[in-house]
Write a protein that holds these residues in place. Structure first.
Motif, PDB file in Angstrom:
ATOM      1  N   LEU A  87      43.556  33.134  32.105  1.00 14.25           N
ATOM      2  CA  LEU A  87      42.807  32.993  33.351  1.00 14.25           C
ATOM      3  C   LEU A  87      41.580  33.449  33.626  1.00 14.25           C
ATOM      4  CD1 LEU A  87      46.010  34.488  35.250  1.00 14.25           C
ATOM      5  CD2 LEU A  87      45.524  32.023  34.929  1.00 14.25           C
ATOM      6  N   LYS A  88      40.713  34.135  32.625  1.00 16.39           N
ATOM      7  CA  LYS A  88      39.615  34.483  32.618  1.00 16.39           C
ATOM      8  C   LYS A  88      38.616  33.386  32.866  1.00 16.39           C
ATOM      9  CE  LYS A  88      40.181  38.942  30.333  1.00 16.39           C
ATOM     10  NZ  LYS A  88      39.902  39.599  29.185  1.00 16.39           N
ATOM     11  N   ASN A  89      37.710  33.406  34.028  1.00 16.42           N
ATOM     12  CA  ASN A  89      36.652  32.416  34.032  1.00 16.42           C
ATOM     13  C   ASN A  89      37.267  31.056  34.340  1.00 16.42           C
ATOM     14  OD1 ASN A  89      34.401  34.344  33.793  1.00 16.42           O
ATOM     15  ND2 ASN A  89      34.807  34.221  31.630  1.00 16.42           N
ATOM     16  N   GLU A  90      38.697  30.717  34.655  1.00 13.66           N
ATOM     17  CA  GLU A  90      39.159  29.441  34.612  1.00 13.66           C
ATOM     18  C   GLU A  90      39.091  29.216  36.491  1.00 13.66           C
ATOM     19  OE1 GLU A  90      40.055  27.068  32.814  1.00 13.66           O
ATOM     20  OE2 GLU A  90      39.428  28.178  31.021  1.00 13.66           O
ATOM     21  N   PRO A  91      39.019  27.985  36.654  1.00 13.18           N
ATOM     22  CA  PRO A  91      39.025  27.714  38.124  1.00 13.18           C
ATOM     23  C   PRO A  91      40.570  27.927  38.440  1.00 13.18           C
ATOM     24  CG  PRO A  91      38.133  25.854  36.872  1.00 13.18           C
ATOM     25  CD  PRO A  91      38.525  26.771  35.936  1.00 13.18           C
ATOM     26  N   PHE A  92      40.490  28.641  39.769  1.00 12.41           N
ATOM     27  CA  PHE A  92      41.745  29.073  40.277  1.00 12.41           C
ATOM     28  C   PHE A  92      41.937  28.783  41.859  1.00 12.41           C
ATOM     29  CE2 PHE A  92      45.349  31.804  41.296  1.00 12.41           C
ATOM     30  CZ  PHE A  92      45.684  31.975  40.243  1.00 12.41           C
TER      31      PHE A  92
ATOM     32  N   PRO B 126      39.145  35.090  37.489  1.00 17.58           N
ATOM     33  CA  PRO B 126      38.830  33.581  37.460  1.00 17.58           C
ATOM     34  C   PRO B 126      37.918  33.095  38.565  1.00 17.58           C
ATOM     35  CG  PRO B 126      40.885  34.401  38.619  1.00 17.58           C
ATOM     36  CD  PRO B 126      40.402  35.495  37.950  1.00 17.58           C
ATOM     37  N   LYS B 127      37.485  31.882  38.304  1.00 18.11           N
ATOM     38  CA  LYS B 127      36.663  31.023  39.495  1.00 18.11           C
ATOM     39  C   LYS B 127      37.703  30.886  40.619  1.00 18.11           C
ATOM     40  CE  LYS B 127      33.742  29.774  35.932  1.00 18.11           C
ATOM     41  NZ  LYS B 127      33.340  28.462  34.933  1.00 18.11           N
ATOM     42  N   ILE B 128      37.429  31.368  41.721  1.00 13.76           N
ATOM     43  CA  ILE B 128      38.255  30.877  42.960  1.00 13.76           C
ATOM     44  C   ILE B 128      37.471  29.590  43.423  1.00 13.76           C
ATOM     45  CG2 ILE B 128      39.156  31.425  45.003  1.00 13.76           C
ATOM     46  CD1 ILE B 128      40.281  33.292  42.911  1.00 13.76           C
ATOM     47  N   THR B 129      38.096  28.512  43.358  1.00 16.90           N
ATOM     48  CA  THR B 129      37.490  27.124  43.608  1.00 16.90           C
ATOM     49  C   THR B 129      38.110  26.605  44.766  1.00 16.90           C
ATOM     50  OG1 THR B 129      39.014  25.989  42.081  1.00 16.90           O
ATOM     51  CG2 THR B 129      36.961  26.640  41.136  1.00 16.90           C
TER      52      THR B 129
END
Length: 148
Positions: free
Chosen positions: A88-93, A117-120
């Motif tokens: 989940l690290k640095n992935e859009p979430f 993660p990147k809260i998108t």
């Protein structure tokens, strides 16, 4: 509070001998508590207890608990299955909006495990969040409460 859980909690009242009128609202817990204090509401179903800092006198009753599911589009889920939750690290979430206690708990969990993660996107509607998560971009994760 997910609508499916609220419905399951309220459904038995629909079969009472004396008819019941439902007015169901979504808002922040503090706003709903204000309406309760003014006798505009009779009941609040929320995903957490009355916050102490609000200074509202009321009663909390735990009605049940539910889990959190993490979902991804199938191709993405396949690549992350072996490295969850580190993947989940640095992935859009996508997460529930700040009206939900789930958001606070997720952010604390991310911090605890240094996931970041990147809260998108933030959603107050679980169905809309699921639709975005299943969209063709296939890079979003969804987390939501579910009833087992």
């Amino acid at each position: 509070m997910p609508k499916s859980i609220a419905y399951r909690l309220l459904a038995p009242a629909m079969s009472l001998e004396d008819p019941v009128r439902f007015i169901c609202k979504e808002n922040s817990l503090s706003s709903l508590l204000g309406e309760l204090a003014l006798h505009k509401l009779d009941l609040i179903i929320a995903d957490g207890p009355i916050p102490v800092h609000l200074g509202v006198k009321g009663f909390n009753h735990l009605l049940g608990e539910s889990g959190v599911s993490f979902m991804a589009a199938p191709p993405l889920a396949k690549t992350l299955k072996s490295d969850f939750p580190n993947g989940l690290k640095n992935e859009p979430f996508l997460i529930p909006c700040d009206l939900s206690l789930v958001q606070t708990q997720l952010l604390q969990w991310f911090e605890k495990y240094h996931l970041h993660p990147k809260i998108t996107g933030e959603f107050d509607d679980g169905a809309l969040m699921k639709a975005f998560g299943a969209s063709r971009c296939r890079r979003f994760y969804c987390a939501y409460r579910h009833c087992s």
